[in-house]
Design a protein around this motif. Structure first.
Motif, PDB file in Angstrom:
ATOM      1  N   GLU A 132      57.283  92.090  30.899  1.00 24.06           N
ATOM      2  CA  GLU A 132      57.732  93.548  30.692  1.00 24.06           C
ATOM      3  C   GLU A 132      57.044  94.482  31.467  1.00 24.06           C
ATOM      4  N   ALA A 133      55.702  94.411  31.862  1.00 24.12           N
ATOM      5  CA  ALA A 133      55.030  95.389  32.546  1.00 24.12           C
ATOM      6  C   ALA A 133      55.638  95.426  33.760  1.00 24.12           C
ATOM      7  N   PHE A 145      50.623 100.726  37.922  1.00 23.96           N
ATOM      8  CA  PHE A 145      50.849 100.760  36.599  1.00 23.96           C
ATOM      9  C   PHE A 145      49.663 100.046  35.671  1.00 23.96           C
ATOM     10  N   LEU A 146      49.173 100.549  34.740  1.00 26.96           N
ATOM     11  CA  LEU A 146      48.135 100.072  33.906  1.00 26.96           C
ATOM     12  C   LEU A 146      48.536  99.724  32.646  1.00 26.96           C
ATOM     13  N   PHE A 147      48.036  98.517  32.124  1.00 25.71           N
ATOM     14  CA  PHE A 147      48.602  98.335  30.714  1.00 25.71           C
ATOM     15  C   PHE A 147      47.409  97.118  30.199  1.00 25.71           C
ATOM     16  N   ARG A 148      47.509  96.518  29.062  1.00 30.10           N
ATOM     17  CA  ARG A 148      46.853  95.615  28.284  1.00 30.10           C
ATOM     18  C   ARG A 148      47.798  94.537  28.328  1.00 30.10           C
ATOM     19  N   ASN A 149      47.327  93.484  28.735  1.00 28.60           N
ATOM     20  CA  ASN A 149      48.179  91.987  28.763  1.00 28.60           C
ATOM     21  C   ASN A 149      48.085  91.610  27.251  1.00 28.60           C
ATOM     22  N   SER A 150      49.170  91.400  26.756  1.00 26.93           N
ATOM     23  CA  SER A 150      49.331  90.789  25.395  1.00 26.93           C
ATOM     24  C   SER A 150      48.682  89.341  25.304  1.00 26.93           C
ATOM     25  N   GLU A 154      43.403  91.234  28.272  1.00 30.33           N
ATOM     26  CA  GLU A 154      42.457  91.859  29.355  1.00 30.33           C
ATOM     27  C   GLU A 154      43.534  93.080  29.843  1.00 30.33           C
ATOM     28  N   ILE A 155      42.714  94.077  30.515  1.00 32.67           N
ATOM     29  CA  ILE A 155      43.496  95.122  30.983  1.00 32.67           C
ATOM     30  C   ILE A 155      43.853  94.962  32.359  1.00 32.67           C
ATOM     31  N   ASN A 156      45.111  95.157  32.740  1.00 33.55           N
ATOM     32  CA  ASN A 156      45.690  94.686  33.840  1.00 33.55           C
ATOM     33  C   ASN A 156      45.930  95.784  34.579  1.00 33.55           C
ATOM     34  N   SER A 167      50.585  93.757  43.927  1.00 34.94           N
ATOM     35  CA  SER A 167      49.332  93.017  43.748  1.00 34.94           C
ATOM     36  C   SER A 167      48.709  93.101  42.023  1.00 34.94           C
ATOM     37  N   LEU A 168      48.213  92.264  41.391  1.00 30.41           N
ATOM     38  CA  LEU A 168      47.851  92.220  40.308  1.00 30.41           C
ATOM     39  C   LEU A 168      46.131  92.210  40.144  1.00 30.41           C
ATOM     40  N   TYR A 169      45.706  93.237  39.343  1.00 30.45           N
ATOM     41  CA  TYR A 169      44.309  93.230  39.141  1.00 30.45           C
ATOM     42  C   TYR A 169      44.010  93.086  37.516  1.00 30.45           C
ATOM     43  N   GLU A 170      42.992  92.117  37.290  1.00 34.95           N
ATOM     44  CA  GLU A 170      42.915  91.750  35.987  1.00 34.95           C
ATOM     45  C   GLU A 170      41.355  92.318  35.698  1.00 34.95           C
ATOM     46  N   PHE A 171      41.139  93.102  34.695  1.00 32.71           N
ATOM     47  CA  PHE A 171      39.936  93.575  34.514  1.00 32.71           C
ATOM     48  C   PHE A 171      39.363  92.886  33.191  1.00 32.71           C
TER      49      PHE A 171
END
Length: 173
Positions: A132-133, A145-150, A154-156, A167-171
Motif C-alpha cells: 500500500e505504501a 515517502f515515510l511510513f510505519r510498516n504494519s 519499523e519506520i520505513n 530504494s527502501l530504508y528500514e529504520f
C-alpha cells in the motif's frame, strides 16, 4: 634520470639519445632520485608508426605509457608529456592519501538556525503494509515517502532514485 633505452626495427642514433634525454628532463624535475627504482624506454618501428613505450617504477607504483606516431620525435614528445602528466597525478594521489581527514564541524542549533526553516509541519506517521505504501508513493508523485510498516512495526522510507527505481530504508530501534 637513469633509464635504459632500447630499440627494435631500427638503429638508435646519438641525436635520438640526446633528444630523449632533453625531453625527459621535464619528467626528471618531477621525480626525485630516491623515488625512482627503474626506468625503461623501448622504441620500435612497425609498418607505419614508431611505437615508444615507457615503464617507470616509482617505489612500487608502476607507470606505463605508450605513444604511436609516424615521426619518432613526435612520439617521444607525446610520450614525455603523457609521462609527466601521469607522474604528477600519481604523486598528487599519494599526497592526498597521506593528508589527515578534516573534522566536520556541525553547527549547533540556535535560534538563528531556526529562522532558516521556512515552514514546519506536523504529520501523522501512517501505518500500512509495504504494498500500500508503494501504491500511495507512486500516486503522490514525490521524491520520498515515510511510513510505519504494519508488518514489521519499523519506520520505513521509500526514496525515488535518479534512475527511476525505488530504494527502501528500514529504520530500527
Amino acid at each position: 634520470m637513469n633509464y635504459r633505452f632500447t630499440t627494435r626495427g631500427f638503429e638508435a642514433t646519438a641525436a635520438m639519445h640526446q633528444y630523449l634525454e632533453k625531453r625527459l628532463e621535464k619528467v626528471d624535475r618531477v621525480i626525485k632520485d630516491e623515488e625512482l627504482v627503474s626506468a625503461e624506454i623501448k622504441a620500435e618501428k612497425d609498418a607505419v608508426n614508431y611505437v615508444v613505450k615507457a615503464n617507470i617504477n616509482l617505489r612500487g607504483n608502476v607507470i606505463v605509457v605508450q605513444e604511436k606516431d609516424p615521426d619518432l620525435y613526435a612520439a617521444i614528445d607525446n610520450l614525455c608529456d603523457a609521462l609527466e602528466k601521469k607522474v604528477k597525478k600519481l604523486k598528487s594521489t599519494i599526497r592526498d592519501k597521506h593528508r589527515e581527514p578534516k573534522q566536520l564541524e556541525i553547527p549547533s542549533v540556535t535560534e538563528e538556525s531556526e529562522e532558516e526553516v521556512a515552514e514546519t509541519r506536523r504529520l501523522p506517521l501512517n501505518v500500512m503494509p509495504m504494498e500500500e505504501a508503494i501504491l500511495q508513493f507512486k500516486a503522490m508523485d514525490r521524491q520520498f515517502f515515510l511510513f510505519r510498516n504494519s508488518e514489521t512495526g519499523e519506520i520505513n522510507l521509500l526514496l525515488l532514485r535518479k534512475d527511476g527505481k525505488l530504494s527502501l530504508y528500514e529504520f530500527f530501534e
